[in-house]
Enzyme design. Structure first.
Site: not given
Ligand SMILES: *[C@@H]1O[C@H](CO)[C@@H](O)[C@H](O)[C@H]1NC(C)=O
Ligand SMILES: *[C@@H]1O[C@H](CO)[C@@H](O)[C@H](O)[C@H]1NC(C)=O
Ligand SMILES: *[C@@H]1O[C@H](CO)[C@@H](O)[C@H](O)[C@H]1NC(C)=O
Ligand SMILES: *[C@@H]1O[C@H](CO)[C@@H](O)[C@H](O)[C@H]1NC(C)=O
Ligand SMILES: *[C@@H]1O[C@H](CO)[C@@H](O)[C@H](O)[C@H]1NC(C)=O
Ligand SMILES: *[C@@H]1O[C@H](CO)[C@@H](O)[C@H](O)[C@H]1NC(C)=O
Ligand SMILES: *[C@@H]1O[C@H](CO)[C@@H](O)[C@H](O)[C@H]1NC(C)=O
Ligand SMILES: *[C@@H]1O[C@H](CO)[C@@H](O)[C@H](O)[C@H]1NC(C)=O
Length: 387
Positions: A219-221, A246
Site C-alpha cells: 500500500h502507498s509508499a 506511493g
C-alpha cells in the site's frame, strides 16, 4: 457446557443490539471477535549485528518483523501472500479496520492463502536504535490524515474528492473510527536510503525463506519495497499488487497541484526508488537518468516525469507481473498514471485497475480499510486467479 455457550450467545446478541462492541469498544472482554479461526507464528527475518561504540557492544539491526497466518483448517492455495505496509500505520493495520471490521489478512487467510504481514524495517516492531542511520519523523498529523486520507471532500483539493464516501465515520478528529486510525500512526524514518537498502535485503531474504513464489500486496509508499525486491529477486515474486503506489516517479504529489512545496516535492532520484536499481543501459548514479515533464499539471490530472527517449529499461522489474489499483475519489486518481506511464516506458508491462471503471465508487487512499474493503480484496483475488 450448555450454560457457558448460552452466556456467549447472549453476549453477542446484546452486543449487536446495543452497538457496544463496535470499533475499539470490541476490546471489552464481553465482546466476541469477528475474526476467523487462524494460527499465528512470528519471526524476525534478515538484518545483522552492528557494533555500537556508544554501548561498547553490538546490537541487531535492519531486521524485519514478520507474522505468518494460516487458517485453522490449513491453507489450500499454493502461492502465499506477503502484505507490506507503508509505515502509516504499521503492518497491524492489515488485521482489522479502525471500526473493527474484518481486514485483508483475515480475508485472504479465510480464502486459503498463507498470509505474511511485515512491519517494514526500522519502524514499529522492527524499530531501530541506530540513530545515525534511522532518524525518525512524524508519519501523519491530523491535518495530513483528514485532508489526504479520510475526509478530502471537506476541502476539495482535487475535483474527484467530492465523490469520497467510503471512509467509515466522518473522517475527522473526534470521530471514534478516525481516532482509532490516528492512534495507530507510528513514526517513520526520514532516511529513505537506509530503509530501502534494508527492505531490499530483508524482503528478498523473507521471500527466499518462504520458499514458494509469493504475491506481494503493498500500500502507498510501501510500493517502493516490492519495486526493490522485483529488482533484486524477481524469480521469487509471483505478482506485484500495488494499492495506490506511493513511489511516483521523481516526486511526491499530494492534494493540490497549484501550491508548490505543498502540492509536490522532489523525491526518488532513481525514478521509482531513492536507491539504485538495474537500468539497461546501466547507470552508476541516478543523476544519469534524463527526464522530461509530460502533460499539463491540473488538480484533476497531474503532470508526470518521464525519461527522455530512448528510455533506459528496467529488465528485472519487468519480469514480475504488476498491477496498480486506484480509488475513484483518492488523490492518487490524479497521478497514478505517472507511475504506470513510467513503468511502461521502461519496458514493464502493467495492469491498472481504476476502481471507478469497474463500478466501485467513492474510495479514498486507504482501500484496504474503507467500508468496501472486502469488495476490493475480491478484485485483488480475481487478479491473482487470472495471473
Ligand atoms: C450492551 O451490551 C453489553 C455487552 O454485551 C452489556 O454488558 C450491556 O449490559 C448492554 N447494555 C445495554 C444498555 O443493553
Ligand atoms: C480454498 O478454499 C477456499 C475457501 O474454503 C475456496 O473458495 C477455494 O476455491 C479453495 N482453493 C482451492 C485451490 O482449492
Ligand atoms: C488548491 O488550490 C486552490 C486554487 O489555488 C486553492 O483555492 C485551494 O485552497 C487549494 N487547496 C489546498 C488544500 O491547498
Ligand atoms: C463523481 O462520480 C460520478 C459517478 O461515478 C461521476 O460521473 C463524476 O464524474 C464524478 N465526479 C468527479 C469530479 O470525478
Ligand atoms: C465528526 O464527529 C465528531 C464526533 O462526533 C465531531 O466532534 C466532529 O465535529 C465531526 N466532524 C464533522 C466534520 O462533522
Ligand atoms: C542514511 O543511511 C545511509 C545508509 O545506511 C547512511 O550511510 C547515511 O549516513 C544515513 N543518513 C542519515 C542522514 O542518517
Ligand atoms: C551522483 O551524482 C550527483 C550529481 O552529479 C553527485 O552529487 C553525487 O555525489 C553522486 N553520487 C555518487 C554516489 O557518486
Ligand atoms: C492526464 O495527463 C497525462 C499526462 O500527464 C495524459 O497522458 C493523460 O491523457 C491525461 N488524462 C486525462 C484524463 O486527461
Amino acid at each position: 457446557m450448555h450454560w457457558s455457550s448460552l452466556i456467549l450467545t447472549f453476549g453477542a446478541a446484546a452486543a449487536v443490539s446495543n452497538h457496544s462492541c463496535i470499533g475499539t469498544k470490541a476490546v471489552s472482554a464481553n465482546c466476541q471477535s469477528s475474526e476467523n479461526a487462524m494460527v499465528r507464528d512470528f519471526f524476525y527475518i534478515g538484518g545483522e549485528y552492528v557494533y555500537e561504540s556508544a554501548y561498547s557492544s553490538s546490537i541487531y539491526s535492519d531486521q524485519m518483523y514478520v507474522e505468518k497466518l494460516v487458517r485453522a483448517t490449513g491453507a489450500n492455495e499454493t502461492n502465499p501472500i506477503v502484505l507490506i505496509n507503508a509505515g502509516v500505520p504499521s503492518g497491524a493495520a492489515w488485521l482489522n479496520t479502525p471500526d473493527n471490521r474484518k481486514g485483508w489478512a483475515s480475508y485472504f487467510v479465510e480464502k486459503g492463502y498463507i498470509v505474511y504481514i511485515v512491519d517494514i524495517t526500522s519502524v514499529a516492531r522492527s524499530s531501530q536504535e541506530q540513530i545515525a542511520i534511522y532518524p525518525m519523523k512524524i508519519a501523519s498529523t491530523v491535518t495530513i490524515t483528514e485532508d489526504d486520507y479520510t475526509a478530502p471532500q471537506l476541502i476539495d483539493p482535487y475535483p474527484q474528492s467530492v465523490n469520497h464516501t467510503q471512509w467509515p465515520g466522518n473522517g475527522t478528529q473526534g470521530d471514534p473510527y478516525f481516532d482509532a486510525f490516528m492512534a495507530a500512526m507510528i513514526p517513520l524514518t526520514s532516511n529513505t536510503t537506509s530503509q530501502e537498502l534494508s527492505m531490499r535485503s530483508a524482503g528478498c531474504t523473507l521471500l527466499s525463506m518462504i520458499g514458494i513464489e509469493s504475491y506481494i500486496i503493498s500500500h502507498s509508499a510501501g510500493a517502493t519495497y516490492p519495486t526493490l525486491m522485483s529488482d533484486q529477486c524477481p524469480d521469487l515474486i509471483k505478482g506485484n499488487i500495488n494499492l495506490e503506489p506511493g513511489n511516483t516517479p521523481f516526486q511526491n504529489l499530494v492534494g493540490n497541484s497549484t501550491v508548490p512545496a505543498v502540492g509536490y516535492s522532489a523525491a526518488r532520484a532513481c525514478g521509482l526508488t531513492a536507491t539504485l536499481v538495474e537500468y539497461d543501459p546501466p547507470i552508476t548514479n541516478c543523476s544519469q537518468l534524463e527526464t522530461v515533464v509530460v502533460g499539463v499539471d491540473t488538480p484533476g490530472n497531474r503532470s508526470c516525469y518521464m525519461q527522455t527517449s530512448p528510455a533506459r529499461q528496467l529488465p528485472n522489474i519487468a519480469k514480475v507481473p504488476y498491477v496498480a489499483i486506484t480509488g475513484a475519489a483518492s488523490p492518487h486518481i490524479t497521478y497514478d498514471h505517472c507511475t504506470i506511464a513510467y513503468l511502461n516506458q521502461a519496458g514493464v508491462a502493467t495492469d491498472w485497475i481504476k476502481l471507478g471503471d469497474i463500478g466501485i465508487e467513492g474510495n479514498g487512499h486507504f482501500l484496504y480499510l474503507e467500508k468496501n474493503n472486502l469488495v476490493i480484496a475480491g478484485v485483488v483475488k480475481q487478479w491473482i486467479k487470472e495471473n
